[in-house]
Design an enzyme around this catalytic site. Structure first.
Site, PDB file in Angstrom:
ATOM      1  N   CYS A  32     -15.146  36.940  16.088  1.00 37.43           N
ATOM      2  CA  CYS A  32     -13.489  36.775  16.603  1.00 37.43           C
ATOM      3  C   CYS A  32     -13.080  38.106  15.540  1.00 37.43           C
ATOM      4  CB  CYS A  32     -12.779  35.488  15.887  1.00 37.43           C
ATOM      5  SG  CYS A  32     -10.937  35.823  16.616  1.00 37.43           S
ATOM      6  N   GLU A  70     -17.745  27.996  16.042  1.00 35.66           N
ATOM      7  CA  GLU A  70     -18.224  26.655  14.349  1.00 35.66           C
ATOM      8  C   GLU A  70     -16.594  25.570  15.657  1.00 35.66           C
ATOM      9  OE1 GLU A  70     -14.514  30.015  13.500  1.00 35.66           O
ATOM     10  OE2 GLU A  70     -16.033  30.029  14.578  1.00 35.66           O
ATOM     11  N   HIS A  75     -14.836  31.227  18.716  1.00 36.64           N
ATOM     12  CA  HIS A  75     -15.023  30.508  17.510  1.00 36.64           C
ATOM     13  C   HIS A  75     -15.841  29.562  17.658  1.00 36.64           C
ATOM     14  CE1 HIS A  75     -11.486  31.973  15.416  1.00 36.64           C
ATOM     15  NE2 HIS A  75     -11.132  32.623  16.119  1.00 36.64           N
TER      16      HIS A  75
END
Length: 554
Positions: free
Chosen positions: A380, A520, A518
């Site tokens: 990001c 994650e 993102h």
């Protein structure tokens, strides 16, 4: 109707209700049950989207673009169910819904009150989120005694009264502190916590006793006697060295059997298989390799702000039996330094963030990784920092910046997204005067990867979907200029309008990749995530002096 397990907390906050609930959910899922989870948060914010990371920690994003509590991240990492906006409800959202109904005239002129209107709306949200599952766990945020939690506690009391103990189970997490000077555990806080809960009409069926060490049987008997809870349902939950031990620890004490028996789930529940969690513990305790990763962020003093990033890095190591040591660095502290703090690391990750504070430190971090050939993973804001670095220091675009930080930049290589198409095909439009809350590009979005790139190799397919949370993007006016200078645009949105992934050619850098999404949020201890696995492998190869390594799976 779906059997419900309500999880409450007492004495103090931050005892780990989310982890405990997720661990039980993982056991029930391992017994073949279809499980979902839900969080009821008592704060008045509509969602955590505009809350400070220093106060609230990470904002976790679901597939449908909901900005939710970080506990939903724990839930999705422990169970396979993909959650949505329905699974995260706040007081603010409840009141917003009720006021909207009142304005429409849905209440036919009645005086709108906490009981029944607010509690009915809470119950409606619970039913909506849990329908169609074998069992659902509902966590109530905060602690018993908080004035903000009372409507939620009243609502779940009503659910239990209506459905009975075979359809609604109360599980209470409480603290049993160890007093070092006395050399003993103290049960009085737990007794008072349960007393407080019973005063509002809720009798716990199960007590989870958090402590530094295992609660001995004598103390468990004492707690059972004073709280009117069966001794076998007083479960010891001591601190553990590895998070993934918790499901096995709860199962060993028979917690899942208590739940299955009370909620009459025996006909659906099979024998438990916790081998995945046991393998994760073994890989964590007996690594074959070790790397150090620098995480250069803006909120490192409150590491919960990057909870999913830290977990995803560990998952990437777990899949290769590699211990991942995290070196947390404040981006702002690197500005004006010789970057010596990064000299001893095997890889560098720059996570997301907002605002100009620390951005120059992130740009300098990208420059250091690029020039020193250190594996770099930008997420990001970390991608935007990498683009700004490349524009300034490789292409030579003087004053290149993001318009988030410098609206007068002569070379705004990162700019506000004014229009984009959502996963449902709707066109969203924004400008710099739009509200902050809920106005970003949010949720799961597909992207097409360029053949022959590192990103395409890691993912192993042409089209992938990742979750997003951002309002600024790569400025397409500079796309050709940066590509001509060697930057690789490795991924773009399906309509070819938004740059999703950038990287450096592998003949120029061993591993340099940055993405706008993102990733994650989609990493789990079961499977890891391709980008994090690849990043940790690159860090291992750097540590090994550039030697190519095969993946040693856990």
């Amino acid at each position: 109707m779906t059997p419900l397990i309500f999880v409450t907390g007492g004495v103090v906050s931050s005892l780990g209700k989310g982890i405990a609930a997720a661990s039980l959910a993982a056991i029930l899922e391992a017994r073949g049950l279809k499980v979902t989870m839900m969080k009821l948060d008592p704060y008045i914010n509509v969602d955590p989207g505009t809350m400070s990371p220093f106060q609230h920690g990470e904002v976790y994003v679901t597939d449908d673009g909901a900005e939710t509590d970080l506990d939903l991240g724990h839930y999705e990492r422990f169970v396979r169910t993909r959650l949505s906006r329905k699974n995260s409800v706040t007081t603010g959202r409840i009141y917003e819904n009720v006021i909207r109904k009142e304005r429409r005239g849905d209440y036919l002129g009645a005086t709108v009150q906490v009981i029944p209107h607010i509690t009915d709306e809470i119950r409606r949200c619970i039913d909506e989120a849990t329908e169609g599952y074998d069992v659902a766990l509902v966590e109530i945020g905060g602690t018993v005694g908080d004035i903000e939690s009372l409507p939620f506690l009243e609502a779940i009391r009503q659910v239990r009264t209506e459905r009975g103990p075979e359809k609604a189970l109360f599980m209470h997490l409480t603290l049993v502190p160890y007093i070092g000077a006395a050399g003993e555990l103290k049960t009085k806080p737990t007794q008072h916590s349960v007393k407080e809960l019973r005063s509002i009409g809720i009798q716990p069926d199960v007590l989870l006793c958090r402590s530094e060490q295992a609660v001995p049987d004598s103390e468990r008997r004492k707690i059972a006697q004073f709280t009117n809870v069966s001794e076998r349902a007083v479960i010891s939950v001591p601190d553990v060295d590895v998070l993934y031990r918790i499901p096995s620890g709860l199962h060993a004490q028979g917690l899942d059997e208590i739940v299955v028996n009370q909620l009459k789930l025996a006909d659906k529940a099979g024998p438990v298989d916790l081998s995945m969690w046991e393998d994760a513990v073994d890989a964590t305790l007996h690594p074959l390799d070790e790397v150090t990763i620098a995480v250069v962020g803006k909120y490192v003093d409150h590491q919960d702000a990057y909870k999913s990033v830290g977990e995803a890095l560990k998952h990437g190591g777990l899949r290769q039996r590699t211990k991942v040591n995290l070196k947390w660095l404040e981006a702002q502290d690197l500005e004006g330094t010789d970057m010596a703090a990064l000299a001893d690391v095997d890889g560098i990750l720059v996570p997301g963030g907002f605002g100009d504070r620390g951005f120059e430190g992130k740009v300098l971090t990208s420059k250091f990784a690029r020039e020193q050939q250190v594996p770099y993973f930008g997420i990001c804001y970390g991608m935007q920092a990498a683009v700004v670095d490349y524009a300034r220091n490789v292409v030579g675009l003087e004053g290149a910046n993001s318009t988030e930080n410098d609206r007068q930049s002569p070379n705004p290589v990162i700019g506000l997204i004014t229009e984009w198409r959502t996963a449902t095909g709707d066109v969203e439009k924004r400008d710099d005067k739009s509200d902050l809350g809920g106005t970003m590009r949010l949720g799961l979005q597909e992207q097409r990867l360029k053949p022959g790139t590192l990103a395409r190799e890691l993912y192993g397919k042409d089209v992938v979907a990742e979750r997003h949370r951002h309002r600024y993007e790569f400025n397409n006016r500079y796309r050709t200029q940066l590509e001509d200078a060697g930057l690789v645009i490795a991924g773009k949105s399906m309509d070819d309008t938004l740059v999703e992934v950038v990287e450096l050619p592998r003949d120029a850098h061993p591993w340099f990749l940055a993405c706008q999404a993102h990733p994650e949020f989609l990493s789990t201890p079961r499977d890891g995530h391709p980008l994090f696995i690849g990043f940790i492998r690159a860090a291992r190869e750097r540590k090994a002096g550039g030697k190519l390594l095969s993946e040693a799976r856990a």
